[in-house]
Design a protein around this motif. Structure first.
Motif, PDB file in Angstrom:
ATOM      1  N   ALA A 193       0.809  -1.220   0.000  1.00 46.25           N
ATOM      2  CA  ALA A 193       0.000   0.000   0.000  1.00 46.25           C
ATOM      3  C   ALA A 193       0.841   1.269   0.000  1.00 46.25           C
ATOM      4  O   ALA A 193       0.491   2.262  -0.659  1.00 46.25           O
ATOM      5  CB  ALA A 193      -0.935  -0.005   1.219  1.00 46.25           C
ATOM      6  N   GLU A 194       1.964   1.260   0.717  1.00 49.34           N
ATOM      7  CA  GLU A 194       2.762   2.477   0.850  1.00 49.34           C
ATOM      8  C   GLU A 194       3.468   2.864  -0.450  1.00 49.34           C
ATOM      9  O   GLU A 194       3.894   4.007  -0.598  1.00 49.34           O
ATOM     10  CB  GLU A 194       3.792   2.319   1.972  1.00 49.34           C
ATOM     11  CG  GLU A 194       3.169   2.281   3.360  1.00 49.34           C
ATOM     12  CD  GLU A 194       4.218   2.362   4.447  1.00 49.34           C
ATOM     13  OE1 GLU A 194       5.417   2.422   4.106  1.00 49.34           O
ATOM     14  OE2 GLU A 194       3.846   2.376   5.635  1.00 49.34           O
ATOM     15  N   SER A 195       3.618   1.909  -1.368  1.00 52.96           N
ATOM     16  CA  SER A 195       4.280   2.224  -2.629  1.00 52.96           C
ATOM     17  C   SER A 195       3.322   2.199  -3.819  1.00 52.96           C
ATOM     18  O   SER A 195       3.759   2.313  -4.964  1.00 52.96           O
ATOM     19  CB  SER A 195       5.444   1.248  -2.875  1.00 52.96           C
ATOM     20  OG  SER A 195       4.977  -0.083  -2.975  1.00 52.96           O
ATOM     21  N   ASP A 196       2.024   2.038  -3.573  1.00 50.85           N
ATOM     22  CA  ASP A 196       1.037   2.020  -4.648  1.00 50.85           C
ATOM     23  C   ASP A 196       1.039   3.380  -5.344  1.00 50.85           C
ATOM     24  O   ASP A 196       0.721   4.402  -4.735  1.00 50.85           O
ATOM     25  CB  ASP A 196      -0.347   1.709  -4.081  1.00 50.85           C
ATOM     26  CG  ASP A 196      -1.393   1.445  -5.158  1.00 50.85           C
ATOM     27  OD1 ASP A 196      -1.105   1.727  -6.345  1.00 50.85           O
ATOM     28  OD2 ASP A 196      -2.482   0.955  -4.822  1.00 50.85           O
ATOM     29  N   ALA A 197       1.397   3.390  -6.617  1.00 45.70           N
ATOM     30  CA  ALA A 197       1.564   4.652  -7.343  1.00 45.70           C
ATOM     31  C   ALA A 197       0.481   4.880  -8.387  1.00 45.70           C
ATOM     32  O   ALA A 197       0.520   5.881  -9.106  1.00 45.70           O
ATOM     33  CB  ALA A 197       2.938   4.679  -8.016  1.00 45.70           C
ATOM     34  N   ARG A 198      -0.488   4.004  -8.482  1.00 45.93           N
ATOM     35  CA  ARG A 198      -1.449   4.072  -9.586  1.00 45.93           C
ATOM     36  C   ARG A 198      -2.337   5.308  -9.535  1.00 45.93           C
ATOM     37  O   ARG A 198      -2.483   6.025 -10.545  1.00 45.93           O
ATOM     38  CB  ARG A 198      -2.291   2.793  -9.607  1.00 45.93           C
ATOM     39  CG  ARG A 198      -1.494   1.538  -9.937  1.00 45.93           C
ATOM     40  CD  ARG A 198      -2.339   0.287  -9.751  1.00 45.93           C
ATOM     41  NE  ARG A 198      -2.777   0.159  -8.354  1.00 45.93           N
ATOM     42  CZ  ARG A 198      -3.682  -0.733  -7.937  1.00 45.93           C
ATOM     43  NH1 ARG A 198      -4.237  -1.566  -8.814  1.00 45.93           N
ATOM     44  NH2 ARG A 198      -4.027  -0.795  -6.659  1.00 45.93           N
ATOM     45  N   ALA A 199      -2.945   5.560  -8.400  1.00 48.66           N
ATOM     46  CA  ALA A 199      -3.831   6.723  -8.298  1.00 48.66           C
ATOM     47  C   ALA A 199      -3.057   8.023  -8.529  1.00 48.66           C
ATOM     48  O   ALA A 199      -3.565   8.966  -9.144  1.00 48.66           O
ATOM     49  CB  ALA A 199      -4.513   6.750  -6.928  1.00 48.66           C
ATOM     50  N   ILE A 200      -1.831   8.050  -8.057  1.00 47.80           N
ATOM     51  CA  ILE A 200      -1.009   9.248  -8.231  1.00 47.80           C
ATOM     52  C   ILE A 200      -0.715   9.487  -9.704  1.00 47.80           C
ATOM     53  O   ILE A 200      -0.875  10.597 -10.220  1.00 47.80           O
ATOM     54  CB  ILE A 200       0.304   9.116  -7.429  1.00 47.80           C
ATOM     55  CG1 ILE A 200       0.004   9.095  -5.932  1.00 47.80           C
ATOM     56  CG2 ILE A 200       1.252  10.263  -7.768  1.00 47.80           C
ATOM     57  CD1 ILE A 200       1.221   8.846  -5.077  1.00 47.80           C
ATOM     58  N   LEU A 201      -0.280   8.449 -10.427  1.00 47.35           N
ATOM     59  CA  LEU A 201       0.094   8.659 -11.820  1.00 47.35           C
ATOM     60  C   LEU A 201      -1.125   9.041 -12.667  1.00 47.35           C
ATOM     61  O   LEU A 201      -1.013   9.815 -13.625  1.00 47.35           O
ATOM     62  CB  LEU A 201       0.830   7.443 -12.386  1.00 47.35           C
ATOM     63  CG  LEU A 201       0.063   6.167 -12.721  1.00 47.35           C
ATOM     64  CD1 LEU A 201      -0.501   6.185 -14.138  1.00 47.35           C
ATOM     65  CD2 LEU A 201       1.000   4.957 -12.580  1.00 47.35           C
ATOM     66  N   LEU A 202      -2.290   8.498 -12.315  1.00 48.63           N
ATOM     67  CA  LEU A 202      -3.500   8.878 -13.049  1.00 48.63           C
ATOM     68  C   LEU A 202      -3.835  10.352 -12.845  1.00 48.63           C
ATOM     69  O   LEU A 202      -4.183  11.061 -13.795  1.00 48.63           O
ATOM     70  CB  LEU A 202      -4.676   8.005 -12.608  1.00 48.63           C
ATOM     71  CG  LEU A 202      -4.636   6.539 -13.041  1.00 48.63           C
ATOM     72  CD1 LEU A 202      -5.822   5.784 -12.448  1.00 48.63           C
ATOM     73  CD2 LEU A 202      -4.628   6.414 -14.559  1.00 48.63           C
ATOM     74  N   GLU A 203      -3.699  10.812 -11.622  1.00 45.28           N
ATOM     75  CA  GLU A 203      -3.984  12.225 -11.369  1.00 45.28           C
ATOM     76  C   GLU A 203      -2.952  13.118 -12.024  1.00 45.28           C
ATOM     77  O   GLU A 203      -3.288  14.180 -12.561  1.00 45.28           O
ATOM     78  CB  GLU A 203      -4.061  12.495  -9.860  1.00 45.28           C
ATOM     79  CG  GLU A 203      -4.559  13.897  -9.557  1.00 45.28           C
ATOM     80  CD  GLU A 203      -4.732  14.171  -8.069  1.00 45.28           C
ATOM     81  OE1 GLU A 203      -5.103  15.308  -7.723  1.00 45.28           O
ATOM     82  OE2 GLU A 203      -4.510  13.249  -7.244  1.00 45.28           O
ATOM     83  N   VAL A 204      -1.688  12.688 -12.016  1.00 49.63           N
ATOM     84  CA  VAL A 204      -0.645  13.460 -12.688  1.00 49.63           C
ATOM     85  C   VAL A 204      -0.962  13.584 -14.182  1.00 49.63           C
ATOM     86  O   VAL A 204      -0.912  14.685 -14.760  1.00 49.63           O
ATOM     87  CB  VAL A 204       0.738  12.802 -12.491  1.00 49.63           C
ATOM     88  CG1 VAL A 204       1.763  13.407 -13.450  1.00 49.63           C
ATOM     89  CG2 VAL A 204       1.208  12.971 -11.055  1.00 49.63           C
ATOM     90  N   ALA A 205      -1.286  12.460 -14.828  1.00 52.32           N
ATOM     91  CA  ALA A 205      -1.593  12.493 -16.252  1.00 52.32           C
ATOM     92  C   ALA A 205      -2.792  13.392 -16.541  1.00 52.32           C
ATOM     93  O   ALA A 205      -2.798  14.174 -17.508  1.00 52.32           O
ATOM     94  CB  ALA A 205      -1.857  11.077 -16.759  1.00 52.32           C
ATOM     95  N   ARG A 206      -3.816  13.294 -15.716  1.00 51.07           N
ATOM     96  CA  ARG A 206      -5.035  14.079 -15.936  1.00 51.07           C
ATOM     97  C   ARG A 206      -4.773  15.574 -15.737  1.00 51.07           C
ATOM     98  O   ARG A 206      -5.205  16.411 -16.550  1.00 51.07           O
ATOM     99  CB  ARG A 206      -6.122  13.605 -14.979  1.00 51.07           C
ATOM    100  CG  ARG A 206      -7.483  14.242 -15.207  1.00 51.07           C
ATOM    101  CD  ARG A 206      -8.603  13.462 -14.538  1.00 51.07           C
ATOM    102  NE  ARG A 206      -8.323  13.154 -13.135  1.00 51.07           N
ATOM    103  CZ  ARG A 206      -7.976  11.943 -12.662  1.00 51.07           C
ATOM    104  NH1 ARG A 206      -7.867  10.923 -13.495  1.00 51.07           N
ATOM    105  NH2 ARG A 206      -7.756  11.755 -11.376  1.00 51.07           N
ATOM    106  N   LEU A 207      -4.047  15.927 -14.685  1.00 55.86           N
ATOM    107  CA  LEU A 207      -3.788  17.343 -14.424  1.00 55.86           C
ATOM    108  C   LEU A 207      -2.826  17.942 -15.444  1.00 55.86           C
ATOM    109  O   LEU A 207      -2.965  19.118 -15.821  1.00 55.86           O
ATOM    110  CB  LEU A 207      -3.228  17.524 -13.010  1.00 55.86           C
ATOM    111  CG  LEU A 207      -4.189  17.184 -11.856  1.00 55.86           C
ATOM    112  CD1 LEU A 207      -3.552  17.497 -10.513  1.00 55.86           C
ATOM    113  CD2 LEU A 207      -5.513  17.923 -12.011  1.00 55.86           C
ATOM    114  N   ARG A 208      -1.855  17.170 -15.910  1.00 54.54           N
ATOM    115  CA  ARG A 208      -0.979  17.675 -16.969  1.00 54.54           C
ATOM    116  C   ARG A 208      -1.777  17.943 -18.246  1.00 54.54           C
ATOM    117  O   ARG A 208      -1.550  18.941 -18.934  1.00 54.54           O
ATOM    118  CB  ARG A 208       0.152  16.685 -17.247  1.00 54.54           C
ATOM    119  CG  ARG A 208       1.247  16.670 -16.196  1.00 54.54           C
ATOM    120  CD  ARG A 208       2.260  15.573 -16.478  1.00 54.54           C
ATOM    121  NE  ARG A 208       3.353  15.582 -15.497  1.00 54.54           N
ATOM    122  CZ  ARG A 208       4.228  14.592 -15.369  1.00 54.54           C
ATOM    123  NH1 ARG A 208       4.140  13.506 -16.134  1.00 54.54           N
ATOM    124  NH2 ARG A 208       5.190  14.667 -14.456  1.00 54.54           N
TER     125      ARG A 208
END
Length: 709
Positions: A270-285
Motif C-alpha cells: 500500500a505504501e508504494s502504490d503509485a497508480r492513483a497518483i500517476l493517473l492524477e498526474v496524467a489528468r492534471l498535466r
C-alpha cells in the motif's frame, strides 16, 4: 494579477540566522558546499529565506522606474536567487543520493512552496512587460547573440508559463502547478519505497546457484543491513530488468524476481502504490496543457525541444518500432532453442520474459565465449576512471584530474577531483558518487552543485551518481561492461557541465532542451571501446595484465548482439510516456485498476506489446515521466542518439588522425568549442551544425541498432 506586493513586508521576518551554513556563500574551493556543516534543520529556514530574498529581488526589477536595459532587467534576473540556489543544490543532492524519511518529509513540504514561487515569477505581468519593452528596443541596443538569445527565451517561457491567461485562469494554473509538484514528489518517493518493499528474500542459499562469492556476500550484507530474517536479500534496481536475471540458475527464482520488479507500485504494498497518483498526474498535466492552449501535454513539451512537434516524435518512434520488434522476435527464437536444449528444464517449456537475460547471457558465452566472471577482474573501478574515463578526456581535451582528499562530499565514499586545463588553470570540481546505498534513488545521473557563469564569476562543480554494489571491505570494486559504459556516459554529461563557457547561468552547461541533453553523454560512450583507451583500463586488478586480445574482440562483438531486445524495451517505455501524455483529461482512466489495461493497449497499438520484452519502465515505477524531468520526453534518448551516431561517424572519419578513431586534441577541441562549451547560448541544433556542417542524418543510428533492411 501579481503576488509579489506582499513580499517586501515579509522579507525582514525571514532573514536567515548567520549561523546557518547557507547564510553566506561557501568559502571552499569553487564554491563547493560545506556538507560537513549542514544539518537537516538548516533547510526549512534557508528555503524560506531564499524564497523571500528572491521575491524581493524580483519585486525590485518589476518596480524599477528606469527604462529597462540589460543590466537592470536581464542581469538582475540572472543574479537573483543566490541563497535559494545554494540551499536547493545541496537539498536535492541529499534527497536523491542519501534520502531518508526526514528529508523526504521536507521535500514534500517545500515542493508546493517552490511551485508557488516559480509561478510568482512566470505569472508576473510587470516583469514580462519590461522584457517586452527591452525586446522592442533591441535593434537600438545592439545586443550580443547570447544576450539576445536569453531575452527571446525569457519571452517565450513567459508565454508558455501562462502569462497571457486571465486572472481567473492564472489562479487555476497556480492550483494545478502546486498539486502537480506535490504528486510528482510523492510518486518519486513511492518509487523508492517500491524498490525497498519489492526486494526478494531468499532463505535457501541453494537457490542462488550461478552467483559468485562476492555477489553472495553482497546479498547477505543486504539482509543484515535491512534486518530481514533470511540469509540473502536481492534488492531491486530501477529498470524492469534486474542484473541477477542473467546469472541465476533457478528458473522460478528468476520468475519471482522479475515479477517483484514489474509489480512495484501496483498495490501489493500500500505504501508504494503509485497508480492513483500517476493517473492524477496524467489528468492534471492534460488539463494544464489545454488551459495553456495545447492539444495535450506531449505537444506542450515537444514545442520546447528540438523535435518541435509530437507528429515528428511519433513518426520517428513508429519508424523504429516495427524493425526493432522484428529483431526481438528473431532473438526470442534463438533463446527458445537454448531453452529447449537445457537439460535442467522440462521438455516443452516456453520461453518466459524472466528467461531472456539468462539465456541471452548463455548465448553470448557460447557464441563469443564470454563469461562476466572472467571479464570482471579486468574492469576495476579506479582503473576504469583513471586510465579510461579520465585518460580519454585528457587525450581529447588536455584536461587533468587531481583528487582532493582534503575536500569532503555529502556521504561516505563520495570523492572529489579538481579538474585543470592543459595549462594548469583550474576548470572546476568533479564529484563521483559511485556506490548504491539505502535511500539513494536508482539509476545513474549527473547534476550540478554550482553552475558555470561569467556573470556570476562561477566555475562549475558537477556530480556523477552511479549505483554500483559496494564490494566487501578490502576488496576491489569490479564492474560489468555495462557499468563501464555508464561511467563513460555520465562523464559525458559532466564534461558538458565542466566545459560550459557562457555568461548567463540559465544557459549554462546541460540546461539545454531535454531531447538534446543526452547527446554529448552518448557520444562519450564511444571512447570505452577505442583500442588505446580500453587497452589501458581493461587490465587485471591483481596482475596488471591487459584483457586478452581475443576476449576484447569478443566483448566488442557481443556489444552488437541483442539490439532487438534493447531497442524494443526502450521504445516500450518511450511509447508509454507518449501514450500517457497524448490524451485529453477525459481520456485518462479514472480507476487505479485501469492502469494496466491502458498500458497494455498502448503497447499493442504501437506494435511493441511483446510479452517477452516488457518495457524498460512500467508506468507504476516510471520515475522519469511521473516523477518529473522527462515527462513526455523519454523519447529524448533515441532522438539524441541520432545526433550521437552521426557525431561518432564524424570522429571516426573526418576527426581521425592516423587511425586513432578521433582520439586527438584537434578533434576534441573542435567538439568542445562547437558544442560542449556552448550550453544553451544558441539554438542547440545550430551547435550540432557548427560541428558537423549540416543537419543530422538518421542512417548511422539505423545501422548501429541493426534496423536497416
Amino acid at each position: 494579477m501579481t503576488r509579489m506586493s506582499d513580499v517586501t513586508a515579509t522579507t525582514a521576518a525571514t532573514q536567515l540566522d548567520p549561523a546557518n551554513p547557507f547564510a553566506a556563500p561557501s568559502s571552499l574551493p569553487y564554491g563547493l558546499p560545506d556538507f560537513a556543516a549542514v544539518r537537516l534543520e538548516h533547510f526549512r529556514p534557508a528555503v524560506a529565506a531564499g524564497i523571500a530574498a528572491q521575491r524581493a529581488e524580483w519585486e525590485a526589477v518589476a518596480t524599477d522606474p528606469t527604462v529597462p536595459d540589460v543590466v537592470n532587467t536581464l542581469d538582475a534576473l540572472e543574479r537573483s536567487g543566490e541563497l535559494l540556489r545554494r540551499v536547493l543544490a545541496v537539498f536535492y543532492t541529499l534527497a536523491s543520493s542519501v534520502g531518508g524519511d526526514e528529508i523526504h518529509a521536507i521535500e514534500s513540504e517545500i515542493a508546493p512552496q517552490l511551485a508557488a514561487h516559480r509561478d510568482a515569477f512566470w505569472l508576473d505581468r510587470r516583469i514580462y512587460a519590461r522584457l517586452e519593452s527591452l525586446a522592442s528596443a533591441t535593434p537600438l541596443l545592439d545586443l550580443d547573440e547570447e544576450t539576445t538569445w536569453l531575452l527571446e527565451n525569457y519571452r517565450k517561457d513567459f508565454v508558455r508559463a501562462g502569462i497571457r491567461l486571465s486572472d481567473a485562469e492564472m489562479e487555476h494554473l497556480r492550483e494545478l502547478n502546486a498539486r502537480l509538484v506535490t504528486l510528482e514528489t510523492e510518486f518519486s518517493q513511492r518509487v523508492v519505497k517500491g524498490m525497498e518493499s519489492g526486494a526478494v528474500e531468499v532463505e535457501d542459499p541453494a537457490r542462488l546457484g550461478g552467483l559468485d562469492e562476492g555477489t553472495l556476500a553482497g546479498l547477505a550484507r543486504n539482509a543484515r543491513d535491512r534486518s530481514v530474517a533470511v540469509n540473502h536479500l536481492i534488492t531491486l534496481v530501477l529498470p524492469t530488468q534486474q542484473p541477477l536475471l542473467a546469472r541465476l540458475h533457478d528458473r522460478e527464482l528468476r520468475t519471482q524476481l522479475l515479477e517483484a520488479s514489474e509489480q512495484r507500485g501496483t498495490g501489493l504494498d500500500a505504501e508504494s502504490d503509485a497508480r492513483a497518483i500517476l493517473l492524477e498526474v496524467a489528468r492534471l498535466r492534460a488539463e494544464r496543457a489545454q488551459l495553456l492552449g495545447y492539444e495535450h501535454h506531449a505537444a506542450y513539451v515537444a514545442e520546447d525541444g528540438t523535435a518541435a512537434t509530437t507528429p515528428a516524435i511519433n513518426e520517428m518512434l513508429a519508424r523504429l518500432a516495427a524493425p526493432a520488434a522484428r529483431n526481438a522476435g528473431k532473438e526470442a527464437a534463438e533463446l527458445q532453442e537454448m531453452l529447449d536444449a537445457d537439460p535442467d528444464v522440462p521438455g516443452g517449456a516456453t520461453l518466459r520474459a524472466a528467461d531472456w537475460s539468462y539465456y541471452a547471457e548463455r548465448l553470448r558465452k557460447e557464441r563469443y565465449s564470454i563469461d562476466d566472471a572472467v571479464l570482471a577482474p579486468y574492469l576495476e573501478l579506479d582503473r576504469v576512471l583513471n586510465d579510461g574515463v579520465f585518460y580519454a578526456a585528457n587525450r581529447l581535451f588536455g584536461i587533468t584530474f587531481h583528487e582532493r582528499t582534503d575536500l569532503a562530499g555529502y556521504a561516505d565514499g563520495v570523492r572529489v577531483w579538481e579538474v585543470k586545463e592543459e595549462d594548469g588553470t583550474g576548470l572546476g570540481l568533479f564529484l563521483g558518487d559511485f556506490y548504491a546505498r539505502a535511500g539513494k534513488r536508482g539509476g545513474a545521473w549527473m547534476h550540478n552543485l554550482v553552475d558555470q557563469s561569467h556573470l556570476l564569476g562561477r566555475k562549475p562543480v558537477v556530480v556523477n551518481n552511479l549505483n554500483v554494489t559496494p564490494p566487501p571491505p578490502g576488496e576491489p570494486t569490479l564492474l560489468t561492461w555495462d557499468e563501464v559504459r555508464t561511467c563513460f556516459h555520465e562523464f559525458g554529461h559532466a564534461l558538458h557541465g565542466l566545459f560550459s563557457d557562457v555568461r548567463y547561468p540559465t544557459l549554462s552547461g546541460t540546461n539545454v532542451p531535454r531531447d538534446f541533453v543526452e547527446f554529448p553523454s552518448q557520444v562519450n560512450e564511444m571512447w570505452m571501446s577505442n583500442p588505446d583507451v580500453v587497452g589501458r583500463f581493461a587490465r587485471h586488478h591483481e596482475t596488471g595484465e591487459p584483457l586478452p586480445a581475443e576476449l576484447l574482440e569478443k566483448v566488442l562483438a557481443v556489444a552488437e548482439y541483442g539490439e532487438g531486445f534493447a531497442t524494443t524495451e526502450y521504445l516500450g517505455a518511450a511509447l508509454l510516456d507518449q501514450a500517457w501524455h497524448q490524451v485529453t483529461p477525459e481520456q485518462v482512466p479514472t480507476e487505479a485498476e485501469d492502469v494496466a489495461a491502458f498500458e497494455l493497449e498502448a503497447l499493442q497499438r504501437a506494435g511493441v506489446g511483446l510479452e517477452l520484452v516488457p518495457p524498460r519502465y512500467r508506468s507504476t515505477y516510471f520515475n522519469h515521466t511521473f516523477g518529473g524531468g522527462y515527462d513526455a520526453g523519454y523519447y529524448s534518448y533515441i532522438w539524441s542518439e541520432v545526433l550521437d551516431a552521426d557525431t561518432v561517424e564524424w570522429f571516426e572519419t573526418e576527426g581521425a588522425v592516423d587511425g586513432d578513431g578521433g582520439l586527438n586534441r584537434t578533434a576534441g577541441q573542435r567538439f568542445r568549442d562547437a558544442l560542449l562549451s556552448r550550453g544553451y547560448s544558441q539554438d542547440a541544433l545550430q551547435s550540432f551544425r557548427d560541428l558537423r556542417g549540416r543537419d543530422a542524418r538518421i542512417d548511422p543510428l539505423l545501422k548501429r541498432r541493426g534496423l536497416t533492411d
